[in-house]
Design a protein around this motif. Structure first.
Motif, short mmCIF file in Angstrom:
data_model
loop_
_atom_site.label_atom_id
_atom_site.label_comp_id
_atom_site.label_asym_id
_atom_site.label_seq_id
_atom_site.Cartn_x
_atom_site.Cartn_y
_atom_site.Cartn_z
N GLY A 100 0.77 -1.23 -0.09
CA GLY A 100 0.10 0.07 0.12
C GLY A 100 0.91 1.19 0.14
O GLY A 100 0.40 2.07 -0.72
N GLU A 101 2.00 1.26 0.80
CA GLU A 101 2.62 2.52 0.75
C GLU A 101 3.59 2.70 -0.24
O GLU A 101 3.62 3.66 -0.79
N LEU A 102 3.91 1.63 -1.06
CA LEU A 102 4.66 1.61 -2.36
C LEU A 102 3.74 2.05 -3.51
O LEU A 102 4.34 3.24 -4.23
N LEU A 103 2.34 1.79 -3.38
CA LEU A 103 1.42 2.29 -4.51
C LEU A 103 1.44 3.95 -3.90
O LEU A 103 1.21 4.58 -5.00
N ASP A 104 1.35 4.05 -2.75
CA ASP A 104 1.09 5.65 -2.61
C ASP A 104 2.14 6.54 -2.97
O ASP A 104 2.10 7.53 -3.37
N LEU A 105 3.45 5.90 -2.73
CA LEU A 105 4.64 6.78 -3.17
C LEU A 105 4.48 6.79 -4.70
O LEU A 105 4.78 7.95 -5.27
N ALA A 106 4.32 5.61 -5.47
CA ALA A 106 4.06 5.88 -6.78
C ALA A 106 3.00 6.81 -7.27
O ALA A 106 3.16 7.78 -8.24
N GLY A 107 1.77 6.85 -6.58
CA GLY A 107 0.65 7.90 -6.77
C GLY A 107 1.23 9.45 -6.61
O GLY A 107 1.04 10.24 -7.21
N ARG A 108 2.04 9.68 -5.44
CA ARG A 108 2.53 10.75 -5.28
C ARG A 108 3.34 11.26 -6.60
O ARG A 108 3.28 12.36 -6.88
N LEU A 109 4.30 10.42 -6.83
CA LEU A 109 5.11 10.66 -7.90
C LEU A 109 4.33 11.09 -9.37
O LEU A 109 4.77 11.74 -9.98
N PHE A 110 3.40 10.53 -9.39
CA PHE A 110 2.36 10.66 -10.45
C PHE A 110 1.53 11.95 -10.20
O PHE A 110 0.97 12.37 -11.25
N GLN A 119 -7.85 5.12 -3.48
CA GLN A 119 -9.11 4.27 -4.36
C GLN A 119 -8.36 3.26 -5.26
O GLN A 119 -8.56 2.06 -5.26
N ARG A 120 -7.25 3.97 -5.73
CA ARG A 120 -6.49 3.09 -6.98
C ARG A 120 -5.63 2.15 -6.20
O ARG A 120 -5.46 0.96 -6.71
N ALA A 121 -5.09 2.39 -5.07
CA ALA A 121 -4.07 1.34 -4.19
C ALA A 121 -5.10 0.21 -3.91
O ALA A 121 -4.87 -0.93 -4.12
N ASP A 122 -6.42 0.60 -3.34
CA ASP A 122 -6.97 -0.55 -3.02
C ASP A 122 -7.41 -1.51 -3.91
O ASP A 122 -7.54 -2.67 -4.01
N ARG A 123 -7.83 -0.77 -5.30
CA ARG A 123 -8.55 -1.70 -6.48
C ARG A 123 -7.30 -2.53 -6.82
O ARG A 123 -7.54 -3.68 -7.19
N LEU A 124 -6.07 -1.86 -7.09
CA LEU A 124 -5.02 -2.62 -7.69
C LEU A 124 -4.55 -3.80 -6.85
O LEU A 124 -4.15 -4.76 -7.30
N ILE A 125 -4.40 -3.65 -5.41
CA ILE A 125 -4.02 -4.56 -4.48
C ILE A 125 -4.87 -5.74 -4.55
O ILE A 125 -4.47 -6.86 -4.80
N GLU A 126 -6.09 -5.62 -4.83
CA GLU A 126 -7.00 -6.67 -5.07
C GLU A 126 -7.04 -7.12 -6.43
O GLU A 126 -6.83 -8.35 -6.41
N ALA A 154 2.85 -0.01 -11.43
CA ALA A 154 2.89 0.25 -12.86
C ALA A 154 1.72 0.88 -13.22
O ALA A 154 1.63 1.66 -14.32
N LEU A 155 0.61 0.48 -12.74
CA LEU A 155 -0.75 0.85 -13.20
C LEU A 155 -1.59 1.94 -12.23
O LEU A 155 -2.39 2.30 -12.48
N MET A 156 -0.69 2.65 -11.48
CA MET A 156 -1.33 3.76 -10.26
C MET A 156 -1.81 4.83 -11.27
O MET A 156 -2.65 5.65 -10.90
N ASN A 157 -1.01 5.19 -12.19
CA ASN A 157 -1.38 6.47 -13.01
C ASN A 157 -2.63 6.16 -14.10
O ASN A 157 -2.64 6.87 -15.05
N ASP A 158 -3.12 4.86 -14.03
CA ASP A 158 -4.18 4.68 -15.20
C ASP A 158 -3.33 4.94 -16.44
O ASP A 158 -3.82 5.72 -17.24
#
Ligand SMILES: Nc1ncnc2c1ncn2[C@@H]1O[C@H](COP(=O)(O)OP(=O)(O)OP(=O)(O)O)[C@@H](O)[C@H]1O
Ligand SMILES: [Mg+2]
Lengths: 321, 262
Positions: A100-110, A119-126, A154-158
């Protein structure tokens, strides 16, 4: 052109090892293009230059010469990278983070806002099947789990374009199937997927187009069907027949190959131009029952082995200067 | 841009906070303060004098060593372990990454300096000596020294291995601190030598500006125990330090920009 996701022209990369004065020509003029909304497979043997090409596209290394465009922007382009998702080869992430934290970091960079990130992190982890590993730090992840975490980040930024370096490596058969399904799903969402692999069955199963690279140059490009279906290599036949008939049946035609005996069955491959009816009639006279008759097309693997073992055009890849 | 730099800085802070050595250093510094306490008791007069000297020297020494340690490793391991591949392939510029990395490190070092300062302040109060303005000024100067040293270490690690970067940074830290002494020593030598030394010393960060106690400045003796520098000096020295940090990070960013990550 606007309908191209990737354009690569005469890309060359020579690695120089400082001190040892040794040069490695990893890419010796690679050109190809990937249309939007396609699944493009980039295949080649170990050391062919797949990762080098991908790292160049992603701006991790600078090409020695040549140009490339991603989504219409010349590399390296920060703007293009906002629309691209990337899974590095054998990915390694900060191992003290949870997925979750990895995806959050990715999301911040995006540049995503907090709600979207969550939202995206939850959906993608699943989606990548890591729901049960949410609380673990990445340090405790297996290779396959890391690969999944890598796909998710890799999919965090849709993204419009997804670049994956060996997305199936380290995965078990069901994991590979899941990734294949994910890639197909991404294309259905209108995205372009560019991935490298040496697992040819995956390429045959899902790609729209394939490029084969060996020793830093392309040795083939086209749809999987175009590349392999050009000719029938032979006809595989299997008949149930007493052992005594083997000699008579395999005596003709000339060029019969892969003769094998499996219990009460005789198998062989007849040359492509054989009169199969006539041969089967002969077998019938010996009391044979037909088990199987299959024309053998060239597989991607045959093509791969043939193309990538051709002598290299031009210079050998490694030269001392 | 700010968001991306901040994301890197926070992540760096987390990364550094997991390095156990840092806690060892904290223990060491607090230990040094306790030692100062004991030595102060033994001193004939002015026990707080010893405490102040040891306390400030400890902050400067351990702060700078930590700065070098973090500076040479944190950037290097990103490249070595390839964690950087998933980062710089995101829409972030490489200079933003370098600045974020530095800020995260600066954050860790600042926390460290604050803890050191608190330990020292506590000790001074325990002894009944006050925490004077001079001590405050000296602390701020040490803080800037540590921040400049961190930038120096990052600069070297942007193109070199941790071992070499560590040696370079350590060498420049020592030279930077004794610049005036070197200048004085070479004044007696031939004009050519002294001129060359002057030029060479120009490219070394003037870290001596941050540890002025016991020196003479413009002919006046300066000491944390007596007449210390005015606030204006602290301000100017800090600005000077920020100037060095900006320069060093700019060079680091340029060098980092040219690198291949394989
Ligand atoms: N940092 C480097 N320095 C020198 N040579 C390198 C470096 N990285 C790769 N090479 C060489 O470049 C060539 C291409 O390597 P690359 O990693 O691109 O291959 P690949 O197709 O991804 O192979 P694999 O299937 O094993 O991942 C190889 O000959 C490799 O030895
Ligand atoms: Mg590879």
């Amino acid at each position: 052109m606007a309908d191209l996701a990737i354009e690569v022209a005469e890309l060359k990369k020579t690695y120089r090892t400082p001190f040892r004065r040794k040069k490695v020509e990893a890419l010796r003029g690679v050109s190809f293009s990937v249309a939007k909304n396609q699944i493009f497979g980039f295949v080649g043997p170990n050391g062919a230059g797949k990762t080098t090409t991908i790292r160049t596209l992603m701006g991790l290394i600078r090409p020695t010469s040549g140009t490339a465009k991603l989504l219409g922007h010349a590399i390296p382009s920060r703007l293009a990278r906002t629309r691209i998702g990337f899974l590095p080869e054998a990915p390694y992430f900060y191992d003290y983070l949870t997925v979750g934290e990895l995806l959050d970091l990715a999301g911040r960079l995006f540049g995503l806002d907090a709600t979207t990130r969550k939202q995206r992190a939850d959906r993608l982890i699943e989606r990548v099947g890591l729901d049960r590993a949410r609380a673990q730090s990445l340090k405790k992840f297996s290779k396959g789990m890391l690969q999944r975490a890598g796909l998710a980040q890799a999919l965090m930024n849709d993204p419009d374009l997804v670049v994956l370096d060996e997305p199936m490596s380290g995965l078990d058969p069901s994991g590979r199937k899941e990734v294949r399904d994910l890639i197909l799903e991404l294309r259905d969402q209108g995205k372009t997927v560019f991935f490298s692999t040496h697992i040819l069955s995956d390429v045959e199963a899902i790609t729209d187009r394939v490029a084969i690279v060996a020793r830093g140059v392309l040795v083939g490009e086209g749809t999987p069907a175009e590349l392999v279906n050009r000719h029938i290599l032979g006809i595989d036949v299997v008949v149930r027949v007493p052992r005594e008939a083997d000699a008579e049946l395999t005596a003709a035609p000339a060029g019969i190959t892969r003769i094998r005996r499996l219990g009460d069955e005789l198998g062989c491959t007849l040359p492509a131009d054989t009169d199969v009816e006539a041969w089967l009639a002969r077998a019938h006279d010996q009391g044979a029952k037909v088990v199987q008759v299959v024309p053998r097309h060239e597989t991607l693997e045959d093509l791969f082995l043939r193309r990538t073992s051709d002598p290299a055009p031009g210079e050998p890849p490694a030269v001392a200067s | 841009m700010i968001g991306r730099i901040w994301a890197i800085a926070l992540n760096t802070f987390r990364e550094a906070a997991r390095i156990r050595v840092l806690y060892g250093i904290l223990v060491l510094v607090v230990g040094a303060n306790l030692l100062a306490l004991v030595l102060g008791e033994m001193a004939v007069h002015d026990e707080s004098r010893v405490a102040r000297d040891i306390g400030l020297a400890g902050i400067s020494l351990f702060g700078s060593l930590t700065a070098i340690f973090l500076g040479v490793f944190l950037l290097y391991t990103e490249v070595q372990r390839r964690t950087i591949h998933a980062i710089v392939s995101k829409p972030i510029e490489r200079w933003e990454f370098v600045v974020g990395k530095y800020l995260g490190m600066a954050l860790v070092l600042s926390v460290l300096v604050v803890v050191f300062g608190l330990a020292m302040g506590g000790m001074l109060l325990w002894q009944g000596g006050g925490v004077t303005a001079a001590v405050g000024k000296a602390l701020i100067l040490s803080w800037f020294e540590v921040l400049v040293v961190a930038a120096l270490a990052i600069f070297f690690s942007s193109f070199s291995t941790p071992f070499l970067s560590g040696i370079f940074a350590l060498a420049l830290w020592v030279i930077g601190r004794v610049t005036p002494d070197i200048e004085r020593a070479t004044q007696a030598a031939s004009p050519a030598i002294s001129a060359v030394t002057k030029v060479v010393l120009r490219i070394v960060p003037d870290l001596h500006l941050f540890s002025v106690s016991g020196r003479s400045l413009d002919g006046n003796a300066v000491s944390v125990h007596g007449d210390f520098v005015p606030w204006s000096y602290v301000g100017l020295a800090s600005l000077h330090g920020i100037g060095w940090i900006v320069w060093l990070l700019a060079f680091a960013a340029v060098l980092f920009h040219r690198r291949d990550f394989v």
